[in-house]
Design a protein around this motif. Structure first.
Motif, PDB file in Angstrom:
ATOM      1  N   TYR A  41       0.915  -1.296  -0.029  1.00 25.65           N
ATOM      2  CA  TYR A  41       0.132   0.079  -0.240  1.00 25.65           C
ATOM      3  C   TYR A  41       0.800   1.147  -0.164  1.00 25.65           C
ATOM      4  O   TYR A  41       0.290   2.161  -0.620  1.00 25.65           O
ATOM      5  CB  TYR A  41      -1.094  -0.190   1.233  1.00 25.65           C
ATOM      6  CG  TYR A  41      -2.017  -1.153   1.159  1.00 25.65           C
ATOM      7  CD1 TYR A  41      -2.591  -1.375   0.166  1.00 25.65           C
ATOM      8  CD2 TYR A  41      -2.308  -1.859   2.219  1.00 25.65           C
ATOM      9  CE1 TYR A  41      -3.400  -2.610  -0.172  1.00 25.65           C
ATOM     10  CE2 TYR A  41      -3.278  -2.921   2.310  1.00 25.65           C
ATOM     11  CZ  TYR A  41      -3.730  -3.214   1.211  1.00 25.65           C
ATOM     12  OH  TYR A  41      -4.718  -4.243   1.051  1.00 25.65           O
ATOM     13  N   GLU A  45       0.663   3.869  -2.841  1.00 23.84           N
ATOM     14  CA  GLU A  45       0.240   5.475  -2.828  1.00 23.84           C
ATOM     15  C   GLU A  45       1.219   6.364  -3.345  1.00 23.84           C
ATOM     16  O   GLU A  45       0.732   7.220  -3.891  1.00 23.84           O
ATOM     17  CB  GLU A  45       0.048   5.728  -1.246  1.00 23.84           C
ATOM     18  CG  GLU A  45      -0.477   7.115  -0.943  1.00 23.84           C
ATOM     19  CD  GLU A  45      -0.679   7.006   0.610  1.00 23.84           C
ATOM     20  OE1 GLU A  45      -1.177   8.152   0.932  1.00 23.84           O
ATOM     21  OE2 GLU A  45      -0.452   6.230   1.503  1.00 23.84           O
ATOM     22  N   TYR A  69      -7.288   3.533   0.532  1.00 27.13           N
ATOM     23  CA  TYR A  69      -7.371   3.944   1.795  1.00 27.13           C
ATOM     24  C   TYR A  69      -8.543   3.094   2.643  1.00 27.13           C
ATOM     25  O   TYR A  69      -8.379   2.880   3.636  1.00 27.13           O
ATOM     26  CB  TYR A  69      -7.938   5.534   1.893  1.00 27.13           C
ATOM     27  CG  TYR A  69      -6.850   6.340   1.539  1.00 27.13           C
ATOM     28  CD1 TYR A  69      -5.540   6.326   1.733  1.00 27.13           C
ATOM     29  CD2 TYR A  69      -7.204   7.503   0.604  1.00 27.13           C
ATOM     30  CE1 TYR A  69      -4.430   6.941   1.361  1.00 27.13           C
ATOM     31  CE2 TYR A  69      -6.198   8.401   0.056  1.00 27.13           C
ATOM     32  CZ  TYR A  69      -4.763   8.258   0.448  1.00 27.13           C
ATOM     33  OH  TYR A  69      -3.984   9.223   0.053  1.00 27.13           O
ATOM     34  N   GLN A  72      -7.126   0.030   4.202  1.00 26.35           N
ATOM     35  CA  GLN A  72      -6.413   0.476   5.267  1.00 26.35           C
ATOM     36  C   GLN A  72      -7.313   0.760   6.557  1.00 26.35           C
ATOM     37  O   GLN A  72      -6.656   1.129   7.572  1.00 26.35           O
ATOM     38  CB  GLN A  72      -5.023   1.570   4.904  1.00 26.35           C
ATOM     39  CG  GLN A  72      -4.148   1.264   4.179  1.00 26.35           C
ATOM     40  CD  GLN A  72      -3.072   2.391   3.724  1.00 26.35           C
ATOM     41  OE1 GLN A  72      -3.448   3.608   3.334  1.00 26.35           O
ATOM     42  NE2 GLN A  72      -1.871   1.795   3.751  1.00 26.35           N
ATOM     43  N   ARG A  74      -8.834   3.791   6.509  1.00 27.57           N
ATOM     44  CA  ARG A  74      -8.915   5.160   6.624  1.00 27.57           C
ATOM     45  C   ARG A  74      -9.943   5.574   5.795  1.00 27.57           C
ATOM     46  O   ARG A  74      -9.932   6.188   4.685  1.00 27.57           O
ATOM     47  CB  ARG A  74      -7.407   5.521   5.637  1.00 27.57           C
ATOM     48  CG  ARG A  74      -6.153   5.377   6.484  1.00 27.57           C
ATOM     49  CD  ARG A  74      -5.002   5.420   5.544  1.00 27.57           C
ATOM     50  NE  ARG A  74      -4.546   6.726   5.282  1.00 27.57           N
ATOM     51  CZ  ARG A  74      -3.778   6.884   4.363  1.00 27.57           C
ATOM     52  NH1 ARG A  74      -2.798   6.350   4.115  1.00 27.57           N
ATOM     53  NH2 ARG A  74      -3.643   8.356   4.103  1.00 27.57           N
ATOM     54  N   ASP A  77     -10.319   9.393   4.626  1.00 28.95           N
ATOM     55  CA  ASP A  77      -9.556   9.700   3.308  1.00 28.95           C
ATOM     56  C   ASP A  77      -9.921   9.024   2.309  1.00 28.95           C
ATOM     57  O   ASP A  77     -10.096   9.766   1.069  1.00 28.95           O
ATOM     58  CB  ASP A  77      -8.102   9.195   3.736  1.00 28.95           C
ATOM     59  CG  ASP A  77      -7.410   9.842   4.667  1.00 28.95           C
ATOM     60  OD1 ASP A  77      -7.587  11.085   4.877  1.00 28.95           O
ATOM     61  OD2 ASP A  77      -6.585   9.211   5.455  1.00 28.95           O
ATOM     62  N   ALA A  78     -10.747   7.546   2.304  1.00 26.78           N
ATOM     63  CA  ALA A  78     -11.158   7.132   1.258  1.00 26.78           C
ATOM     64  C   ALA A  78     -12.423   8.187   0.863  1.00 26.78           C
ATOM     65  O   ALA A  78     -12.736   8.353  -0.514  1.00 26.78           O
ATOM     66  CB  ALA A  78     -11.836   5.759   1.489  1.00 26.78           C
ATOM     67  N   GLU A  81     -11.254  11.090  -1.105  1.00 22.12           N
ATOM     68  CA  GLU A  81     -10.934  10.668  -2.576  1.00 22.12           C
ATOM     69  C   GLU A  81     -12.103  10.787  -3.400  1.00 22.12           C
ATOM     70  O   GLU A  81     -11.982  11.029  -4.675  1.00 22.12           O
ATOM     71  CB  GLU A  81      -9.928   9.538  -2.598  1.00 22.12           C
ATOM     72  CG  GLU A  81      -8.669   9.990  -1.964  1.00 22.12           C
ATOM     73  CD  GLU A  81      -7.832  11.066  -2.905  1.00 22.12           C
ATOM     74  OE1 GLU A  81      -7.817  10.988  -4.226  1.00 22.12           O
ATOM     75  OE2 GLU A  81      -7.024  11.554  -2.241  1.00 22.12           O
TER      76      GLU A  81
END
Length: 84
Positions: A41, A45, A69, A72, A74, A77-78, A81
């Motif tokens: 990852y 990234e 994300y 992970q 996150r 953050d996902a 995006e």
């Protein structure tokens, strides 16, 4: 050939393309995707971020980062995006 072997071969092919065309967003995305699918990852990234430096509106890179994300955990953050 195993899936891992195919991913490694694909990654090599994309990296070979980057030797001659270091700013090719398709090749950068390809390397990032092969790394993502292999669970690398942090490395993936970095490639997606390079694509976005070249083309901030690249939808494939934003989608790949959102997926990365999410994998992970996150989630904020996902979501961010996916809103770009």
């Amino acid at each position: 050939m195993s899936r891992l072997g195919r991913l490694q071969s694909a990654e090599r092919a994309y990296r070979t393309c980057l030797v001659d065309f270091p700013e090719d967003s398709d090749a950068l995305t390809g390397v990032g995707l092969t790394l993502l699918w292999r669970g690398r990852y942090r490395d993936a990234e970095g490639f997606f971020q390079q694509v976005l430096e070249l083309d901030p509106n690249n939808g494939q890179a934003h989608s790949a980062l959102a997926y990365l994300y999410a994998r992970q955990g996150r989630l904020d953050d996902a979501i961010a995006e996916n809103l770009v």
